[in-house]
Design an enzyme around this catalytic site. Structure first.
Site, PDB file in Angstrom:
ATOM      1  N   GLN A   1       7.653   1.913  13.203  1.00 49.95           N
ATOM      2  CA  GLN A   1       7.241   0.562  12.814  1.00 49.95           C
ATOM      3  C   GLN A   1       8.423  -0.246  12.242  1.00 49.95           C
ATOM      4  O   GLN A   1       8.302  -0.892  11.206  1.00 49.95           O
ATOM      5  CB  GLN A   1       6.108   0.619  11.778  1.00 49.95           C
ATOM      6  CG  GLN A   1       4.890   1.407  12.262  1.00 49.95           C
ATOM      7  CD  GLN A   1       3.825   1.482  11.188  1.00 49.95           C
ATOM      8  OE1 GLN A   1       3.100   0.517  10.944  1.00 49.95           O
ATOM      9  NE2 GLN A   1       3.728   2.631  10.544  1.00 49.95           N
TER      10      GLN A   1
ATOM     11  N   LYS B   1       6.648  15.980  -7.092  1.00 54.62           N
ATOM     12  CA  LYS B   1       7.255  16.013  -5.761  1.00 54.62           C
ATOM     13  C   LYS B   1       8.263  14.875  -5.610  1.00 54.62           C
ATOM     14  O   LYS B   1       9.340  15.067  -5.064  1.00 54.62           O
ATOM     15  CB  LYS B   1       6.167  15.923  -4.680  1.00 54.62           C
ATOM     16  CG  LYS B   1       5.080  17.009  -4.790  1.00 54.62           C
ATOM     17  CD  LYS B   1       5.647  18.403  -4.795  1.00 54.62           C
ATOM     18  CE  LYS B   1       4.553  19.454  -4.902  1.00 54.62           C
ATOM     19  NZ  LYS B   1       5.113  20.791  -5.211  1.00 54.62           N
TER      20      LYS B   1
ATOM     21  N   GLU C   1      12.894  20.638  -8.597  1.00 53.58           N
ATOM     22  CA  GLU C   1      11.479  20.620  -9.003  1.00 53.58           C
ATOM     23  C   GLU C   1      11.233  21.804  -9.931  1.00 53.58           C
ATOM     24  O   GLU C   1      11.647  22.932  -9.632  1.00 53.58           O
ATOM     25  CB  GLU C   1      10.562  20.736  -7.779  1.00 53.58           C
ATOM     26  CG  GLU C   1       9.081  20.710  -8.171  1.00 53.58           C
ATOM     27  CD  GLU C   1       8.122  20.799  -6.982  1.00 53.58           C
ATOM     28  OE1 GLU C   1       8.566  20.618  -5.837  1.00 53.58           O
ATOM     29  OE2 GLU C   1       6.922  21.051  -7.244  1.00 53.58           O
TER      30      GLU C   1
ATOM     31  N   LYS D   1      12.739  17.299 -12.164  1.00 49.22           N
ATOM     32  CA  LYS D   1      11.521  16.526 -11.914  1.00 49.22           C
ATOM     33  C   LYS D   1      10.316  17.458 -11.912  1.00 49.22           C
ATOM     34  O   LYS D   1      10.373  18.544 -11.339  1.00 49.22           O
ATOM     35  CB  LYS D   1      11.637  15.764 -10.587  1.00 49.22           C
ATOM     36  CG  LYS D   1      11.784  16.635  -9.355  1.00 49.22           C
ATOM     37  CD  LYS D   1      12.013  15.763  -8.132  1.00 49.22           C
ATOM     38  CE  LYS D   1      12.098  16.549  -6.848  1.00 49.22           C
ATOM     39  NZ  LYS D   1      10.912  17.272  -6.437  1.00 49.22           N
TER      40      LYS D   1
ATOM     41  N   ASP E   1      15.969  19.259  -4.145  1.00 50.29           N
ATOM     42  CA  ASP E   1      15.368  20.586  -4.375  1.00 50.29           C
ATOM     43  C   ASP E   1      15.932  21.725  -3.519  1.00 50.29           C
ATOM     44  O   ASP E   1      15.163  22.575  -3.032  1.00 50.29           O
ATOM     45  CB  ASP E   1      13.845  20.498  -4.150  1.00 50.29           C
ATOM     46  CG  ASP E   1      13.165  19.511  -5.076  1.00 50.29           C
ATOM     47  OD1 ASP E   1      13.859  18.904  -5.919  1.00 50.29           O
ATOM     48  OD2 ASP E   1      11.936  19.322  -4.946  1.00 50.29           O
TER      49      ASP E   1
ATOM     50  N   VAL F   1      14.943  19.521   0.811  1.00 48.54           N
ATOM     51  CA  VAL F   1      13.686  20.120   1.259  1.00 48.54           C
ATOM     52  C   VAL F   1      12.557  19.780   0.299  1.00 48.54           C
ATOM     53  O   VAL F   1      12.790  19.539  -0.874  1.00 48.54           O
ATOM     54  CB  VAL F   1      13.826  21.656   1.362  1.00 48.54           C
ATOM     55  CG1 VAL F   1      14.871  22.026   2.381  1.00 48.54           C
ATOM     56  CG2 VAL F   1      14.161  22.305   0.015  1.00 48.54           C
ATOM     57  N   THR F   2      11.305  19.813   0.810  1.00 42.33           N
ATOM     58  CA  THR F   2      10.974  19.910   2.206  1.00 42.33           C
ATOM     59  C   THR F   2      10.694  18.507   2.762  1.00 42.33           C
ATOM     60  O   THR F   2      10.280  17.614   2.018  1.00 42.33           O
ATOM     61  CB  THR F   2       9.719  20.804   2.459  1.00 42.33           C
ATOM     62  OG1 THR F   2       8.587  20.202   1.812  1.00 42.33           O
ATOM     63  CG2 THR F   2       9.927  22.200   1.910  1.00 42.33           C
TER      64      THR F   2
ATOM     65  N   CYS G   1       8.662  16.840  -0.737  1.00 52.41           N
ATOM     66  CA  CYS G   1       9.479  16.161  -1.749  1.00 52.41           C
ATOM     67  C   CYS G   1      10.424  15.113  -1.167  1.00 52.41           C
ATOM     68  O   CYS G   1      10.697  14.098  -1.809  1.00 52.41           O
ATOM     69  CB  CYS G   1      10.225  17.190  -2.584  1.00 52.41           C
ATOM     70  SG  CYS G   1       9.096  18.132  -3.635  1.00 52.41           S
TER      71      CYS G   1
HETATM   72  C1  C5J Z   1       9.352  20.395  -2.271  1.00 52.21           C
HETATM   73  C2  C5J Z   1       7.275  21.595  -2.287  1.00 52.21           C
HETATM   74  N1  C5J Z   1      10.550  20.403  -2.854  1.00 52.21           N
HETATM   75  N2  C5J Z   1       7.241  21.728  -0.969  1.00 52.21           N
HETATM   76  N3  C5J Z   1       8.332  21.027  -2.914  1.00 52.21           N
HETATM   77  O1  C5J Z   1       9.177  19.886  -1.188  1.00 52.21           O
HETATM   78  O2  C5J Z   1       6.366  22.019  -2.956  1.00 52.21           O
END
Ligand code: C5J
Length: 237
Positions: free
Chosen positions: A206, A136, A76, A133, A28, A161-162, A166
């Site tokens: 972990q 997320k 996205e 897509k 994204d 990102v972010t 996502c």
């Molecule tokens: C993504 C969002 N790409 N933060 N979307 O992380 O809404």
């Protein structure tokens, strides 16, 4: 003679690396998240915080291209009629300019609009997968798993990102499907420095509960330097 497979210096331990079975996934890197007036900005975020990801990611993309790695760009966004946008997502945030409304870069988070496009610095080229897509995670309601399995991909280098939204959702989806994920700390970005820090910690904690974390330099140490002249690319953004 038996030679050891390459391993990238990473947390919590070295990440096995073979370009033949590893895809670079760029999540994204769209104007809607990085540019003023897009979805990220309308949610009240300081989008300039994401710009530091661009330069290291450009270097990784160039090196991955030079190494012939599979490259997947995700975006996205929604169909223009918003039939693939859940009413809950549309209503969330009680935005004055919601998804589908007209913004300075076109309709917010709608496919085909200027804001939905990937930033020029990381524009996809012919032969690279561009995956739209609606959610997320990059596996939800897409053919990503099918594409990766057909190509024999078992390992993912995840960027974009972010970090906590996502990127995290995609890494968790990939992990549950048996893919091994390496997240590049300087090639993922968040509007929230504290989420960036803890988001990365959560991946490698972990014993690598979701995967591995390394820097772009750790990866680049295992890739050939791209030829300077390799700029005659066909952009498919
Ligand atoms: C993504 C969002 N790409 N933060 N979307 O992380 O809404």
């Amino acid at each position: 003679m038996h030679s050891e497979p390459a391993a990238i210096d990473a947390e919590p331990y070295p990440f096995p690396f073979d370009t033949a079975v590893t895809a670079l996934v760029i999540i994204d890197m769209q104007r809607d998240f990085l540019s003023p007036g897009g979805f990220g900005a309308l949610l009240g975020n300081d989008v300039s915080l994401l710009s530091q990801v661009v330069e290291p990611l450009q270097a990784v993309l160039a090196a991955a291209r030079a190494a012939g790695m599979a490259i997947i760009h995700t975006r996205e966004g929604h169909r223009p009629d918003l039939t693939d946008c859940p009413p809950s997502k549309l209503a969330r945030g009680r935005l004055d300019t919601p998804i589908g409304a007209a913004g300075p870069n076109g309709r917010i988070l709608v496919r085909g609009e200027q804001g939905h496009g990937i930033i020029d610095e990381l524009a996809p080229i012919a032969g690279e997968v561009v995956l739209d897509k609606p959610g997320k995670g990059a596996f939800f309601a897409t053919d990503l798993e099918h594409i990766l399995r057909n190509a024999g991909i078992t390992h993912l280098v995840v960027t974009g990102v972010t970090t906590e939204v996502c990127v995290h959702t995609t890494v968790r989806e990939a992990n549950d499907r048996g893919f091994e994920c390496l997240v590049l700390a300087d090639c993922v970005g968040s509007y929230f420095p504290e989420f960036q820090e803890v988001g990365l910690k959560m991946i490698a904690a972990q014993g690598g509960i979701f995967g591995w974390v390394a820097s772009s330099q750790d990866l680049l140490a295992h890739l050939p330097a791209p030829a300077l002249a390799a700029t005659a690319h066909v952009v498919v953004n």
